[in-house]
Write a protein that holds these residues in place. Structure first.
Motif, PDB file in Angstrom:
ATOM      1  N   LEU A  29       0.805  -1.116   0.028  1.00  0.00           N
ATOM      2  CA  LEU A  29       0.054   0.180  -0.052  1.00  0.00           C
ATOM      3  C   LEU A  29       0.409   1.757  -0.287  1.00  0.00           C
ATOM      4  CD1 LEU A  29      -2.499  -0.938   2.581  1.00  0.00           C
ATOM      5  CD2 LEU A  29      -2.768  -1.572   0.407  1.00  0.00           C
ATOM      6  N   PRO A  30       1.669   1.511  -0.998  1.00  0.00           N
ATOM      7  CA  PRO A  30       2.693   2.947  -1.573  1.00  0.00           C
ATOM      8  C   PRO A  30       2.145   4.275  -0.459  1.00  0.00           C
ATOM      9  CG  PRO A  30       2.019   1.998  -3.316  1.00  0.00           C
ATOM     10  CD  PRO A  30       1.401   0.681  -2.895  1.00  0.00           C
ATOM     11  N   PHE A  31       0.263   4.181  -0.602  1.00  0.00           N
ATOM     12  CA  PHE A  31       0.088   5.219  -0.319  1.00  0.00           C
ATOM     13  C   PHE A  31       0.048   6.186   1.413  1.00  0.00           C
ATOM     14  CE2 PHE A  31      -3.579   2.298  -0.930  1.00  0.00           C
ATOM     15  CZ  PHE A  31      -4.181   2.432   0.170  1.00  0.00           C
ATOM     16  N   ILE A 160      -5.143   6.456 -10.012  1.00  0.00           N
ATOM     17  CA  ILE A 160      -6.404   6.734 -10.379  1.00  0.00           C
ATOM     18  C   ILE A 160      -7.899   6.958  -9.506  1.00  0.00           C
ATOM     19  CG2 ILE A 160      -6.665   5.545 -13.167  1.00  0.00           C
ATOM     20  CD1 ILE A 160      -8.180   3.848 -11.337  1.00  0.00           C
ATOM     21  N   GLY A 161      -6.775   7.111  -8.006  1.00  0.00           N
ATOM     22  CA  GLY A 161      -7.818   7.417  -7.457  1.00  0.00           C
ATOM     23  C   GLY A 161      -8.674   6.916  -6.237  1.00  0.00           C
ATOM     24  N   HIS A 162      -8.566   5.174  -6.574  1.00  0.00           N
ATOM     25  CA  HIS A 162      -9.487   4.349  -6.658  1.00  0.00           C
ATOM     26  C   HIS A 162      -8.666   3.645  -5.430  1.00  0.00           C
ATOM     27  CE1 HIS A 162     -13.088   1.744  -7.068  1.00  0.00           C
ATOM     28  NE2 HIS A 162     -11.838   0.679  -6.557  1.00  0.00           N
ATOM     29  N   SER A 257      -4.597   9.247  -3.475  1.00  0.00           N
ATOM     30  CA  SER A 257      -3.495  10.026  -4.780  1.00  0.00           C
ATOM     31  C   SER A 257      -3.933  12.285  -4.426  1.00  0.00           C
ATOM     32  CB  SER A 257      -4.157  10.265  -6.081  1.00  0.00           C
ATOM     33  OG  SER A 257      -3.453  10.356  -6.792  1.00  0.00           O
ATOM     34  N   ARG A 258      -3.587  11.825  -3.182  1.00  0.00           N
ATOM     35  CA  ARG A 258      -3.357  13.564  -2.724  1.00  0.00           C
ATOM     36  C   ARG A 258      -3.056  14.350  -3.394  1.00  0.00           C
ATOM     37  NH1 ARG A 258      -3.971  16.206   1.852  1.00  0.00           N
ATOM     38  NH2 ARG A 258      -2.792  18.540   2.094  1.00  0.00           N
ATOM     39  N   GLU A 259      -1.952  14.598  -4.181  1.00  0.00           N
ATOM     40  CA  GLU A 259      -1.242  15.496  -5.273  1.00  0.00           C
ATOM     41  C   GLU A 259      -2.491  15.198  -6.503  1.00  0.00           C
ATOM     42  OE1 GLU A 259       2.567  16.838  -8.011  1.00  0.00           O
ATOM     43  OE2 GLU A 259       2.622  15.347  -6.498  1.00  0.00           O
TER      44      GLU A 259
END
Length: 282
Positions: A29-31, A160-162, A257-259
């Motif tokens: 979970l790299p985020f 893709i923000g999912h 995908s905050r940025e």
């Protein structure tokens, strides 16, 4: 009652997450890599209590492993890291942030998407039936269902923000204050002093105004893409379904995908920073 749950948590000594399993979970979970060491420590504590409170079960022959349960726990607890309690006030004991998820125990994992029969009644009173493929579903006061296929791809789909786990658990936040017969509206309980507003009424008005503008702008972008061949929006057009889905879909992107999210929704970035208290979990 929340005070009884808090008392149990103070006395509870949940099983510790093994170091190797924790490292493997973070790697998948790299985020989560942007979190500080202190934030990751808090996340690990929340995960331990989360897994002590929830019951995982597999459907259609799926066997739920510790690694699968921890992956879900880490994603579900990520939004809680800097938050207030469901009453709008700060919590004294970190695990009490799990009160946001205290209306259910069961988490059911399906191997893949589930086909559900739906019925809707139009303005003329005609009932329309259709089939919907579900990657997850949160039920008010009831269990939560997730597709393991979607959960397992969380690392790859962050671009893709999912994130189906965050999506469904944010729905649970949104459902907390519902009365019988009400539907979630993308309007959870706001923290005391939200974005320096003078009172809860002003806070709610500010939230509704910013969300309404963002939602209507997104729906317009979806319509332009569908009707006139315009560039499709970055996020899944499922967010255009209603305000509750817009809130859940945009929260997915905010955390994974905050940025890119900030580029697409600058007004929502500030709003969600205030709600989730992003500065407390850098």
């Amino acid at each position: 009652m929340s005070w009884l749950a808090s008392l149990r948590r103070r006395w509870r000594r949940p099983a510790a997450v093994p170091d190797g399993l924790w490292r493997d979970t973070l790697a998948a979970l790299p985020f989560l890599s942007s979190l500080s060491g202190a934030a990751l420590t808090r996340l690990r504590v929340l995960c331990e209590h989360f897994m002590a409170e929830k019951e995982f079960s597999g459907a259609n022959g799926l066997v739920v492993t510790d690694a699968m349960a921890l992956s879900i726990a880490a994603q579900a607890c990520r939004p809680l890291l800097g938050m207030h309690g469901p009453d709008g006030r700060a919590v004294r004991h970190l695990p009490d942030l799990l009160d946001w998820y205290d209306d259910f125990v069961g988490i059911v994992l399906q191997p893949g998407a589930v086909l559900a029969r739906r019925e809707v009644r139009d303005h003329a009173g005609v009932v329309h039936e259709y089939t919907e493929a579900l990657a997850g579903e949160a039920m008010d006061g009831g269990p939560l269902m997730l597709s393991w296929e979607d959960v397992a791809s969380a690392g790859e789909r962050a671009a893709i923000g999912h994130n189906v786990v965050i999506h469904e658990f944010v729905h649970k936040m949104d459902m907390r204050e519902l009365q019988v017969g009400e539907q979630p509206q993308g309007a959870p309980t706001l923290p005391d002093g939200f974005l320096n507003t003078r009172d809860s009424r002003a806070a709610r008005a500010h939230w509704q105004r910013v969300m309404k503008d963002a939602y209507e702008g997104f729906r317009e972008a979806v319509a332009m893409a569908e009707r006139f061949g315009g560039e499709p929006p970055w996020l899944d057009d499922y967010a255009a379904k209603n305000p509750a889905e817009f809130f859940a879909v945009t929260c997915e992107a905010y955390f994974v995908s905050r940025e890119r999210f900030g580029q697409e929704f600058p007004a929502l970035l500030a709003l969600y920073d205030g709600f989730f208290n992003a500065s407390a979990a850098p």
